[in-house]
Scaffold this active site. Structure first.
Site, PDB file in Angstrom:
ATOM      1  N   GLY A   2     -10.342  -1.009   7.361  1.00  0.00           N
ATOM      2  CA  GLY A   2      -9.329  -1.650   6.543  1.00  0.00           C
ATOM      3  C   GLY A   2      -7.975  -0.998   6.701  1.00  0.00           C
ATOM      4  N   ASP A   3      -7.114  -1.220   5.715  1.00  0.00           N
ATOM      5  CA  ASP A   3      -5.733  -0.756   5.754  1.00  0.00           C
ATOM      6  C   ASP A   3      -5.382  -0.197   4.388  1.00  0.00           C
ATOM      7  OD1 ASP A   3      -2.989  -0.403   5.867  1.00  0.00           O
ATOM      8  OD2 ASP A   3      -2.564  -2.348   6.772  1.00  0.00           O
ATOM      9  N   PHE A   4      -5.140   1.114   4.307  1.00  0.00           N
ATOM     10  CA  PHE A   4      -4.871   1.705   2.989  1.00  0.00           C
ATOM     11  C   PHE A   4      -3.520   1.286   2.413  1.00  0.00           C
ATOM     12  CE2 PHE A   4      -4.371   5.807   5.697  1.00  0.00           C
ATOM     13  CZ  PHE A   4      -3.047   5.516   6.049  1.00  0.00           C
ATOM     14  N   HIS A  38       1.346  13.355   4.936  1.00  0.00           N
ATOM     15  CA  HIS A  38       2.406  13.890   5.811  1.00  0.00           C
ATOM     16  C   HIS A  38       2.694  12.986   7.009  1.00  0.00           C
ATOM     17  CE1 HIS A  38      -0.078  16.388   8.980  1.00  0.00           C
ATOM     18  NE2 HIS A  38      -0.608  15.203   8.771  1.00  0.00           N
TER      19      HIS A  38
END
Length: 347
Positions: free
Chosen positions: A238-240, A257
């Site tokens: 998925g995609d955070f 970071h």
């Protein structure tokens, strides 16, 4: 008027040698890359004793192999006596598949995508943002992670390197993270899931979840099989920036970071939105030291500028991110590495 410092030849030589070592750092990193890529240390650990034997095993030029191994002996990676090479304790860090291995980190740091991004570093300073997309032939606004998606072999190497990095701090981190009574934890952008898998071993009720790009999922699933923990493990592609699975604990190890403040706010907000009541988060990052003090964080910050859109931060800068996203830092613990574990609570 300040009196001029008297000329000291010994000090001049020492300063020159120190500066030369810094200037020629690329030589060193590419030497490490060759030692790892050609499995020099592994062959010696498996029983080879001469450069000729190693060259024969790798089907590479014997003269050049000797020159490489001679140089490696000069910097302490290999030992040499009576015509035979050995692996030093220091050099064993370049072996594959051993505890504390830094082999994949050496390969990633010296790989083309990394040094090509650094080749544009003066331009990154001039413009205040990474020049990696141009250096890597990517469209404006793309990231190194987009590059990995198009180059899965290098993406897999990067994921393995991040697991190597996790291995360097896992022994410190796992005792510092109290997950008593916790049944679900998401390793956000966790690559092969090294951190959450370690925590699962010491917390038998814990179900671990790794959220990362779809191309990373097979590596995480294999790591869970290798650890015999597949019954309590889920890898989610998925995609955070869009959504994060629901859990009681969120683990963000060397994630923030990589991104600028706006993107970090999106990540932390998505974790907070999905968090179960009473949720906590653990952020594992380097923290900037006061200016002038020696430490990794300031140099790592330059790497973030060269390669990503991210940066290293001090605690006040982290707190500003948390205040915008419904989290509050309640403690921080210094590991034996350069990394600090920050514990957050949902508010």
């Amino acid at each position: 008027m300040t009196e001029a410092t008297p000329f000291d030849p010994a000090r001049m030589v020492a300063n020159t040698n120190k500066m030369l070592g810094m200037i020629t750092g690329l030589w060193m990193s590419q030497t490490m890359r060759a030692l790892c890529d050609l499995r020099i240390v592994d062959h010696l650990a498996d029983g080879a004793t001469t450069s000729a034997e190693v060259a024969d095993l790798e089907h590479i030029d014997p003269s050049a192999t000797f020159r490489l191994m001679r140089a490696a002996a000069g910097i302490g990676v290999l030992g040499y006596a009576d015509g035979k090479f050995t692996v030093t304790e220091f050099g064993s860090l370049l072996r594959a598949g051993v505890p504390g291995s830094m082999r994949d980190i050496a390969l990633v740091t010296s790989a083309p995508f990394h040094w090509q991004a650094w080749s544009q570093f003066p331009e990154a300073i001039r413009h205040g943002r990474t020049q990696a997309p141009a250096a890597l032939g990517l469209p404006e606004g793309a990231t190194s992670f987009d590059y990995f998606a198009d180059h899965p072999e290098e993406g897999a190497l990067f994921a393995a390197a991040m697991s190597n990095a996790t291995g360097m701090i896992t022994e410190d981190v796992s005792p510092m993270i109290d997950l008593t009574g916790v049944t679900s934890a998401v390793d956000v952008g966790g690559a092969n899931g090294a951190l959450v898998l370690t925590l699962m071993r010491t917390n038998p009720e814990l179900h671990g979840i790794v959220l990362d790009r779809p191309n990373v999922v097979p590596g995480a699933e294999q790591a869970a099989r290798d650890a015999a923990l597949t019954d309590r493990f889920t890898a989610v592609g998925g995609d955070f920036f869009v959504e994060v699975p629901q859990a009681e604990v969120y683990l963000l190890k060397m994630i923030l970071h990589d991104w600028d403040d706006d993107d970090c706010v999106r990540i932390l907000h998505n974790c907070r939105t999905s968090a179960k009541p009473g949720a906590r988060a653990f952020v594992v990052e380097t923290v900037l030291d006061p200016i002038g003090e020696p430490g990794l964080a300031a140099m790592l910050d330059l790497n973030m500028l060269a390669v990503t859109n991210g940066q290293e931060r001090d605690l006040s800068e982290f707190d500003a991110l948390y205040a915008k996203t419904g989290w509050q830092r309640v403690s921080q613990q210094q590991t034996h590495t350069a990394h600090v574990i920050q514990e957050l609570i949902a508010i």
